[in-house]
Design a protein around this motif. Structure first.
Motif, PDB file in Angstrom:
ATOM      1  N   UNK A  48       0.814  -1.208   0.000  1.00 18.20           N
ATOM      2  CA  UNK A  48       0.000   0.000   0.000  1.00 18.20           C
ATOM      3  C   UNK A  48       0.851   1.262   0.000  1.00 18.20           C
ATOM      4  N   UNK A  49       0.675   2.150   1.021  1.00 14.00           N
ATOM      5  CA  UNK A  49       1.256   3.483   0.976  1.00 14.00           C
ATOM      6  C   UNK A  49       1.019   4.182   2.293  1.00 14.00           C
ATOM      7  N   UNK A  50       1.647   5.349   2.426  1.00 13.81           N
ATOM      8  CA  UNK A  50       1.385   6.255   3.538  1.00 13.81           C
ATOM      9  C   UNK A  50       1.094   7.643   2.977  1.00 13.81           C
ATOM     10  N   UNK A  51       0.757   8.565   3.853  1.00 13.84           N
ATOM     11  CA  UNK A  51       0.342   9.897   3.399  1.00 13.84           C
ATOM     12  C   UNK A  51       1.408  10.563   2.533  1.00 13.84           C
ATOM     13  N   UNK A  52       2.672  10.402   2.904  1.00  9.84           N
ATOM     14  CA  UNK A  52       3.732  11.042   2.117  1.00  9.84           C
ATOM     15  C   UNK A  52       3.786  10.529   0.684  1.00  9.84           C
ATOM     16  N   UNK A  53       3.315   9.295   0.473  1.00 12.03           N
ATOM     17  CA  UNK A  53       3.283   8.743  -0.884  1.00 12.03           C
ATOM     18  C   UNK A  53       2.184   9.406  -1.715  1.00 12.03           C
TER      19      UNK A  53
END
Length: 339
Positions: free
Chosen positions: A284-289
């Motif tokens: 998945x990802x995080x906010x910075x991505x």
């Protein structure tokens, strides 16, 4: 409001349900565009290992903010937004160390908890990311899969000046290749069987290997030299391609596993050990991505329109799955139009 509910594999019903009240830390959004991804297809086929029915899908989205709670400061009414669809506990080791995409209790909207396939959706404001006012609704919905690609490329570390091979030219593989190029890779190759997806990659400015008619290893060497690739990204999620990645990797290099494996893979771990390969998972990802994904689009470094092959109306939701099943490799991104 109207909500699309998958009551069982392959069956979607439309129900009229109440719009939830907005709490002080929440926002109400009016859905504008929804993308359909490979994981959604697994759910439609009844093969997603972590999804039960009934389920409301929809996790690649763009929307307009129509109401904000009293404590919300990050977005306002009228903003265009996309949503991080992870629901996390906030208490486990990953969550308390900035790795909430690896939350031990992770739930994803559209899979383990209610997704956004409805006219309106109420969500915690901290999951919303504002989009540029001039970004189209479709492009806004594609920020989520682009964030997947950004996170995967970041898992490799600094790829500036590096040589990259991507196995798989589907939407995620294509976006990984575009992202690697946008983030400074010296050269990027996509290996793919489908002539159509090879053509799409080329239109997006990515060099290709015709895996059906070319020897992949020979093509890598022809393009990159005897030192081969610095990084290989596996973006399909099948036994064949993860073993290709291991076989074709240069000794001491890195493989990033992006594809979602529906079946257990059997790999040559002796080869991994002897060649001192690094296998990195990317989830998945995080906010910075998301922030980086929006930045790349703003800078004109990502081609989205070539990836959008089909559009269907919200009331024809099931048709999106039929298109993907029937047209397979020629259906890249199918978009659900809410209006």
């Amino acid at each position: 409001m109207i909500q699309a509910i998958m009551t069982e594999p392959g069956k979607i019903e439309f129900n009229n349900v109440p719009v939830p009240e907005v709490k002080p830390n929440q926002i109400k959004i009016k859905m504008k565009s929804i993308g359909v991804c490979g994981s959604d297809i697994h759910v439609n086929h009844g093969k997603h290992p972590y999804t039960s029915y009934p389920v409301v899908q929809g996790h690649e989205v763009s929307a307009e903010v129509v109401e904000v709670g009293s404590e919300v400061t990050n977005v306002k009414v009228g903003d265009k937004v996309t949503i991080q669809p992870q629901v996390v506990c906030g208490e486990c080791y990953p969550c308390t160390h900035g790795l909430y995409n690896d939350c031990e209790e992770l739930k994803v909207m559209g899979f383990q908890t209610t997704g956004m396939a409805s006219e309106y959706f109420v969500v915690d404001a901290d999951k919303a990311l504002a989009l540029p006012a001039d970004m189209s609704w479709e492009h806004g919905a594609l920020i989520e899969p682009l964030a997947v690609a950004v996170h995967a490329v970041r898992r490799a570390g600094d790829i500036a000046g590096k040589k990259i091979v991507v196995l798989g030219g589907g939407p995620i593989g294509n976006l990984v290749a575009q992202t690697a190029k946008a983030m400074g890779a010296a050269d990027v190759l996509i290996s793919e069987l489908s002539p159509y997806r090879l053509e799409v990659a080329q239109k997006c400015g990515i060099k290709t290997i015709d895996a059906k008619n070319e020897n992949i290893l020979e093509s890598i060497i022809a393009n990159f030299g005897k030192d081969r690739a610095d990084y290989i990204f596996e973006c399909i999620g099948i036994n064949v391609t993860i073993n290709q990645a291991i076989e074709y990797a240069r000794k001491g290099s890195t493989i990033v596993v992006v594809g979602v494996f529906g079946d257990l893979a059997t790999v040559n771990m002796g080869y991994v050990q002897d060649h001192e390969l690094s296998l990195l998972g990317s989830a998945m990802y995080r906010e910075e991505d998301f922030i980086k994904a929006i930045e790349l689009v703003n800078e004109g470094l990502i081609e989205f329109d070539t990836l959008i092959t089909h559009r269907v109306k919200f009331r024809d939701y099931s048709e999106a799955y039929d298109i993907i099943d029937q047209q397979k490799d020629k259906a890249m991104k199918v978009m659900i139009e809410m209006e």
